[in-house]
Design a protein around this motif. Structure first.
Motif, PDB file in Angstrom:
ATOM      1  N   ASP A  81     -48.276  17.047 -17.462  1.00  0.00           N
ATOM      2  CA  ASP A  81     -49.218  16.478 -16.490  1.00  0.00           C
ATOM      3  C   ASP A  81     -48.482  15.782 -15.339  1.00  0.00           C
ATOM      4  N   ASP A  82     -47.310  15.235 -15.613  1.00  0.00           N
ATOM      5  CA  ASP A  82     -46.472  14.675 -14.540  1.00  0.00           C
ATOM      6  C   ASP A  82     -46.090  15.786 -13.557  1.00  0.00           C
ATOM      7  N   GLY A  89     -49.312  16.967  -5.387  1.00  0.00           N
ATOM      8  CA  GLY A  89     -49.155  15.898  -4.404  1.00  0.00           C
ATOM      9  C   GLY A  89     -49.848  14.606  -4.802  1.00  0.00           C
ATOM     10  N   THR A  90     -50.155  14.434  -6.089  1.00  0.00           N
ATOM     11  CA  THR A  90     -50.828  13.213  -6.540  1.00  0.00           C
ATOM     12  C   THR A  90     -49.897  12.350  -7.400  1.00  0.00           C
ATOM     13  N   TRP A  91     -48.611  12.635  -7.301  1.00  0.00           N
ATOM     14  CA  TRP A  91     -47.653  11.951  -8.160  1.00  0.00           C
ATOM     15  C   TRP A  91     -47.617  10.436  -7.931  1.00  0.00           C
ATOM     16  N   GLU A  92     -47.643   9.995  -6.676  1.00  0.00           N
ATOM     17  CA  GLU A  92     -47.557   8.561  -6.379  1.00  0.00           C
ATOM     18  C   GLU A  92     -48.688   7.794  -7.063  1.00  0.00           C
ATOM     19  N   GLU A  93     -49.880   8.362  -6.974  1.00  0.00           N
ATOM     20  CA  GLU A  93     -51.070   7.760  -7.580  1.00  0.00           C
ATOM     21  C   GLU A  93     -50.917   7.712  -9.109  1.00  0.00           C
ATOM     22  N   ARG A  94     -50.465   8.840  -9.665  1.00  0.00           N
ATOM     23  CA  ARG A  94     -50.284   8.915 -11.122  1.00  0.00           C
ATOM     24  C   ARG A  94     -49.210   7.933 -11.585  1.00  0.00           C
ATOM     25  N   LYS A  95     -48.152   7.831 -10.803  1.00  0.00           N
ATOM     26  CA  LYS A  95     -47.049   6.932 -11.148  1.00  0.00           C
ATOM     27  C   LYS A  95     -47.541   5.475 -11.162  1.00  0.00           C
ATOM     28  N   ALA A  96     -48.309   5.094 -10.144  1.00  0.00           N
ATOM     29  CA  ALA A  96     -48.837   3.734 -10.063  1.00  0.00           C
ATOM     30  C   ALA A  96     -49.732   3.436 -11.266  1.00  0.00           C
ATOM     31  N   LYS A  98     -49.572   4.900 -14.212  1.00  0.00           N
ATOM     32  CA  LYS A  98     -48.728   4.825 -15.411  1.00  0.00           C
ATOM     33  C   LYS A  98     -48.060   3.459 -15.508  1.00  0.00           C
ATOM     34  N   GLU A  99     -47.615   2.951 -14.374  1.00  0.00           N
ATOM     35  CA  GLU A  99     -46.969   1.637 -14.352  1.00  0.00           C
ATOM     36  C   GLU A  99     -47.974   0.545 -14.724  1.00  0.00           C
ATOM     37  N   HIS A 100     -49.175   0.682 -14.169  1.00  0.00           N
ATOM     38  CA  HIS A 100     -50.233  -0.282 -14.481  1.00  0.00           C
ATOM     39  C   HIS A 100     -50.534  -0.269 -15.982  1.00  0.00           C
ATOM     40  N   ARG A 101     -50.635   0.939 -16.546  1.00  0.00           N
ATOM     41  CA  ARG A 101     -50.923   1.078 -17.974  1.00  0.00           C
ATOM     42  C   ARG A 101     -49.799   0.459 -18.819  1.00  0.00           C
ATOM     43  N   ALA A 102     -48.554   0.716 -18.416  1.00  0.00           N
ATOM     44  CA  ALA A 102     -47.410   0.166 -19.168  1.00  0.00           C
ATOM     45  C   ALA A 102     -47.443  -1.367 -19.160  1.00  0.00           C
TER      46      ALA A 102
END
Ligand SMILES: [Zn+2]
Length: 236
Positions: A81-82, A89-96, A98-102
Motif C-alpha cells: 500500500d505504501d 502521488g498520495t504518499w505525503e498524505e499517507r506518510k503523515a 502513518k506518523e500520526h498513527r505511530a
C-alpha cells in the motif's frame, strides 16, 4: 476580463495525451496459496478473503513496482500500500497519517501499559484531527471526523456518548443549511432514548456536545432552538 465575450477569447489547441498507447495491463500473478500460511485455498481470491487455514486475511492488490495483480498477506500489506501511494502521488498524505498513527500508538501504549487496540488508536486520532481542524477552521474535516466518531460509538452501542458527538454534526448542518436536521445523525439520539435516557437528558448531552463547534462563529448558535428542530425529527 469579465467583459470579454466567450467567442472573442483566443482559441487554445489542446493536445490530447495518449495514455492508452503506453498502458500495459498488469500481469495476473494471483494464486490460490495463502500468503500468510501457505495453505491451498479452494479458489484464487478476487478480493479481501479470510483464510480458513490460519484465520488471517488475504488482500488483492496491483503492485505498481512489478505491475502485477497479486495476493498479499497481512505482513506485506503495508509495504504494498505504501508503493501504491507513491505511484498515485498520495504518499505525503499517507506518510503523515502513518506518523500520526505511530504517535497515537506510542502515547496509548504508555497510558495503558499495553498495546492499544485499533478502535482506541482511531479514537485518539479522530479527536486530535477534530481539534486540529477546529483550530484551522477546516469545517469539512470537523464534520467528516465527527461522523466517523458517531459511527464508531454507534457500532459500540455507546449511544449516550454518540449524542454528544452527534450534536456537532447536527449543529453544523443546521447552521449551514437553513435549519435542516439530518436524520442519519438524529438516529443516534433516538437510539439513546430507546436505550433508556430521557429527552431531558438527551437535551443536556446535546448542549454539552454543541460546545465543541461553538469555537467557529457561525456555529455559535441558539442550541435550544436547534434542539427544537431535532425533537421535530425524532420519532418521525
Ligand atoms: Zn492462511
Amino acid at each position: 476580463m469579465a467583459w470579454l465575450k466567450r467567442k472573442e477569447r483566443p482559441t487554445v489547441t489542446v493536445t490530447m495525451s495518449t495514455p492508452q498507447s503506453t498502458y500495459v495491463p498488469p500481469e495476473d500473478t494471483r494464486t490460490n496459496i495463502c500468503p500468510n500460511c501457505g495453505a491451498e485455498l479452494k479458489k484464487v481470491p478476487g478480493a479481501k478473503t479470510k483464510c480458513p487455514g490460519c484465520g488471517r486475511y488475504i488482500y488483492v492488490r496491483t503492485d505498481p513496482r512489478i505491475n502485477a495483480r497479486i495476493v498479499v498477506g497481512e505482513d506485506q500489506l503495508e509495504g504494498v500500500d505504501d508503493a501504491i501511494a507513491v505511484a498515485n502521488g498520495t504518499w505525503e498524505e499517507r506518510k503523515a497519517q502513518k506518523e500520526h498513527r505511530a504517535q497515537a500508538v506510542a502515547a496509548l501504549t504508555k497510558q495503558f501499559g499495553m498495546t492499544p487496540n485499533d478502535a482506541d488508536v482511531n479514537w485518539r486520532m479522530w479527536n486530535e484531527d477534530f481539534l486540529t481542524a477546529a483550530a484551522k477552521r477546516d469545517t469539512n474535516t470537523m464534520f467528516s471526523v465527527s461522523w466517523k466518531m458517531v459511527d464508531q460509538l454507534g457500532r459500540e452501542k455507546k449511544y449516550t456518548d454518540a449524542v454528544v458527538v452527534a450534536a456537532r454534526g447536527i449543529i453544523m448542518n443546521w447552521a449551514d443549511f437553513d435549519h435542516e436536521v439530518l436524520p442519519a445523525w438524529t438516529d443516534y439520539i433516538e437510539k439513546a432514548i430507546k436505550s433508556g435516557i430521557s429527552l431531558t437528558e438527551a437535551h443536556g448531552l446535546f448542549v454539552k456536545g454543541a460546545v465543541a463547534v461553538a469555537t467557529i462563529p457561525k456555529y455559535k448558535v441558539d442550541v435550544d432552538r436547534a434542539w427544537k428542530d431535532v425533537v421535530k425529527v425524532l420519532g418521525k
